[in-house]
Scaffold this motif. Structure first.
Motif, mmCIF file in Angstrom:
data_model
loop_
_atom_site.group_PDB
_atom_site.id
_atom_site.type_symbol
_atom_site.label_atom_id
_atom_site.label_comp_id
_atom_site.label_asym_id
_atom_site.label_seq_id
_atom_site.Cartn_x
_atom_site.Cartn_y
_atom_site.Cartn_z
ATOM 1 N N VAL A 1 -4.237 -4.779 6.261
ATOM 2 C CA VAL A 1 -4.119 -3.582 5.071
ATOM 3 C C VAL A 1 -2.703 -2.981 5.094
ATOM 4 O O VAL A 1 -2.155 -2.659 4.162
ATOM 5 C CB VAL A 1 -5.030 -2.435 5.676
ATOM 6 C CG1 VAL A 1 -4.637 -1.237 4.875
ATOM 7 C CG2 VAL A 1 -6.634 -3.013 5.241
ATOM 8 N N LEU A 2 -1.953 -2.813 6.146
ATOM 9 C CA LEU A 2 -0.563 -2.658 6.268
ATOM 10 C C LEU A 2 0.303 -3.101 5.700
ATOM 11 O O LEU A 2 1.325 -3.082 5.003
ATOM 12 C CB LEU A 2 -0.070 -2.060 7.950
ATOM 13 C CG LEU A 2 -0.777 -0.966 8.591
ATOM 14 C CD1 LEU A 2 -0.436 -1.321 10.301
ATOM 15 C CD2 LEU A 2 -0.199 0.041 8.012
ATOM 16 N N HIS A 3 0.169 -4.731 5.828
ATOM 17 C CA HIS A 3 0.938 -5.640 5.075
ATOM 18 C C HIS A 3 0.958 -5.576 3.638
ATOM 19 O O HIS A 3 1.993 -5.673 3.057
ATOM 20 C CB HIS A 3 0.727 -7.223 5.612
ATOM 21 C CG HIS A 3 1.321 -8.142 4.891
ATOM 22 N ND1 HIS A 3 2.583 -8.533 5.010
ATOM 23 C CD2 HIS A 3 0.796 -9.062 4.012
ATOM 24 C CE1 HIS A 3 2.794 -9.291 3.971
ATOM 25 N NE2 HIS A 3 1.951 -9.837 3.637
ATOM 26 N N LEU A 4 -0.248 -5.420 3.092
ATOM 27 C CA LEU A 4 -0.365 -5.324 1.742
ATOM 28 C C LEU A 4 0.003 -3.839 1.098
ATOM 29 O O LEU A 4 0.281 -4.127 0.190
ATOM 30 C CB LEU A 4 -2.061 -5.459 1.444
ATOM 31 C CG LEU A 4 -2.555 -6.973 1.885
ATOM 32 C CD1 LEU A 4 -4.120 -6.902 1.429
ATOM 33 C CD2 LEU A 4 -1.939 -8.088 1.066
ATOM 34 N N LEU A 5 -0.266 -2.694 1.959
ATOM 35 C CA LEU A 5 0.074 -1.599 1.321
ATOM 36 C C LEU A 5 1.598 -1.264 1.401
ATOM 37 O O LEU A 5 2.113 -0.725 0.470
ATOM 38 C CB LEU A 5 -0.868 -0.452 1.860
ATOM 39 C CG LEU A 5 -2.250 -0.526 1.547
ATOM 40 C CD1 LEU A 5 -3.041 0.456 2.227
ATOM 41 C CD2 LEU A 5 -2.635 -0.481 0.148
#
Length: 457
Positions: free
Chosen positions: A36-40
Motif C-alpha cells: 500500500v505504501l509503495h502504491l500510494l
C-alpha cells in the motif's frame, strides 16, 4: 552482544525493518502495508524497510512531481500559454519523453526492490498471490502509461516538425494574433487547390478574447494591402472594372491567379513555408478588413475526411436536408443517392465533408455553407476529448499533418493554444460579411473596416 543490541532497529518502524520472519500472519500484514505504501507514496516502503537513501530519493522525486502538478494546475487557469509552451515544441517534447523513460526505469527498479522487501516466501500463500498480483498490475499500468506517454511525445514531436515551421516570430498587432484560415478544395477539373472558405481568427494573445471574420469567396472587387506586389497590378482592387487574369474575378480566384501566373512576385514564399497564392490571398484579406494578418492556416478539404474519421466522427445539428454529391443539370440537382437528413446527426468523414462543402438545398447558398463550416469547426473542437486523444492519437496526428499547411512557428504554438483554451470559456464573436446586410459583389470597405475595429474593441 552489546554492539549488536545497539544496532538493532527501534521505534515504530522496527517490525517493518526487522520483522519476526517466523510469523506468517504478521509477515502478511507487513507485506500488505509495504505494498500500500509503495502504491500510494513511492519510496516510503524503502524508507521504512529498505535502503533509506533510495527511499528518500524516490520520495523527493514523488513530492517534486506533486509540486509540479499543482503548479501546472495553477498555470492552466492563470496562464495556459506558458504551460502549453512545453508540449508544443520539439525541445519540450524531448524533455517530456526522456522524463517518462526515466520514470519507467525508476518504477520498475522500485517495484522490484519492494518485492524483495516483502519476503514473499514468508507470507501466507493467499496473501502472496494477492499482493504479488497487485504489484504486477501496478507495474504494468505504470510502465504502460508512461511508455504510452513517451511514445505519444515522440509522435507529437514528429508531427509538429512536419507541420509547423521553425519560422519567423511576429509580434501581436495591438495585442492580437490574426490568423487567416483557408479551406482548400482541390476537386476534379480544377487547376490546383482553391480556397473556397476564407476567414480570419483574431485572438487576444493574453486574454483569449476571440473574434472571427468570414468573407464570402465571391467578394468582388477586393483591394490589396499597402505594399502588396499584386497592388501594382490591380491598383483599384482585384476584379475592379472586370479586370483579372483568370476566368472568374473574385476573392478566391486570387489564390489561383497568383499561384499559376504571378509566382515571380513572391520569390521568398516557399522559403517562408507559404506560396504565392496564399500570400496574395493574405494581402487581399488584409486590404479588405484593414488589419495585419501574421500567419495563415490552410486545411485541405480532401484530407479533412480522414481527420474526422480519425476522431471517430462528429455530431452536429443539421438544419436542412443536404445532398452528398450530385450536380446541376438544367437548373436541377441530379445524381444524388445519399442525403444528410435533418436533425441531430453523427457524421463520418465523408458526410462531414459534404456537410461543410454542400452549396445545394439552401436559398442562401455559399452563406449558409459558411455558417455550416463554423458549426463543424466548433463541434470538432468541443468533441476532441482526452479519451479520443488517448485512443486515437497516432491516427489524429497523421491525419492532421496531412490536412494542415501553415507558417505558424513551433515556438508560438503554446501562446496560440493557451489563448485558444481561454477563449473556450468566453463568447466568441462571429462576424460574417454576407447577405442581406452586406453585398459581396458591392462591398463597402469603409463600413467593413469600421465593423472590424468595433468588434476587436
Amino acid at each position: 552482544m552489546r554492539g549488536r543490541a545497539l544496532s538493532r532497529p527501534t521505534g515504530p518502524a522496527a517490525p517493518l525493518r526487522d520483522p519476526p520472519v517466523g510469523d506468517p500472519r504478521f509477515m502478511t500484514r507487513r507485506a500488505a502495508w509495504l505494498v500500500v505504501l509503495h502504491l500510494l507514496v513511492p519510496g516510503s516502503a524503502q524508507v521504512l524497510a529498505g535502503s533509506r537513501r533510495v527511499g528518500r530519493f524516490a520520495l523527493g522525486l514523488w513530492l517534486l512531481g506533486w509540486a509540479a502538478l499543482v503548479a501546472a494546475a495553477v498555470l492552466w487557469f492563470a496562464l495556459p500559454q506558458l504551460l502549453l509552451s512545453l508540449p508544443t515544441n520539439a525541445i519540450g517534447l524531448t524533455a517530456i519523453q526522456l522524463l517518462l523513460v526515466a520514470l519507467v526505469v525508476g518504477w520498475i527498479l522500485l517495484t522490484i526492490d519492494t518485492v524483495r522487501l516483502l519476503r514473499l516466501v514468508r507470507i501466507a500463500p493467499t496473501g502472496r498471490a494477492v499482493l504479488g498480483g497487485l504489484l504486477a498490475i501496478a507495474l504494468v499500468v505504470g510502465v504502460g502509461g508512461a511508455g504510452w506517454g513517451a511514445w505519444a511525445a515522440g509522435v507529437a514531436r514528429s508531427t509538429l516538425g512536419g507541420t509547423f515551421a521553425n519560422a519567423r516570430f511576429d509580434l501581436p498587432a495591438d495585442g492580437r494574433y490574426n490568423i487567416l484560415l483557408l479551406g482548400g478544395d482541390a476537386g476534379k477539373g480544377r487547376s490546383g487547390l482553391r480556397p473556397d472558405s476564407i476567414s480570419v481568427v483574431s485572438l487576444n494573445a493574453l486574454t483569449g478574447d476571440m473574434v472571427t471574420f468570414g468573407l464570402p469567396r465571391d467578394t468582388d472587387p477586393v483591394p490589396f494591402a499597402e505594399g502588396s506586389p499584386m497592388r501594382q497590378l490591380y491598383p483599384d482592387g482585384y476584379g475592379a472594372h472586370g479586370r483579372c487574369n483568370v476566368d472568374v474575378c473574385q476573392l478566391n480566384s486570387i489564390y489561383t491567379e497568383a499561384q499559376l501566373k504571378e509566382q515571380q512576385r513572391y520569390p521568398d514564399a516557399v522559403k517562408n513555408h507559404s506560396s504565392a497564392g496564399i500570400e496574395a490571398t493574405r494581402e487581399a484579406v488584409e486590404g479588405a478588413l484593414g488589419i495585419t494578418i501574421q500567419y495563415y492556416l490552410l486545411v485541405d478539404m480532401t484530407a479533412f475526411e480522414p481527420l474526422v474519421d480519425a476522431m471517430g466522427g462528429v455530431t452536429v445539428t443539421v438544419k436542412e436536408r443536404l445532398p452528398v454529391g450530385g450536380h446541376i443539370v438544367d437548373g436541377r440537382l441530379t445524381g444524388v443517392k445519399v442525403w444528410i437528413e435533418k436533425g441531430r446527426r453523427h457524421l463520418d468523414g465523408n458526410k462531414a465533408l459534404w456537410f461543410a462543402r454542400s452549396r445545394y438545398g439552401s436559398a442562401l447558398g455559399d452563406y449558409d455553407r459558411m455558417a455550416r463550416q463554423r458549426q463543424l469547426e466548433e463541434a470538432m473542437l468541443h468533441q476532441m476529448n482526452p479519451l479520443t486523444l488517448l485512443t486515437r492519437f497516432d491516427r489524429l496526428a497523421k491525419a492532421g499533418s496531412n490536412a494542415v499547411q501553415t507558417d505558424l512557428p513551433q515556438g508560438l504554438l503554446g501562446v496560440i493554444a493557451g489563448a485558444a483554451v481561454k477563449s473556450r470559456s468566453q463568447t466568441v464573436q462571429n462576424v460574417e460579411f454576407v447577405k442581406p446586410r452586406y453585398v459581396p459583389t458591392k462591398p463597402d470597405y469603409t463600413v467593413i473596416r469600421r465593423v472590424v475595429q468595433d468588434a476587436l474593441r
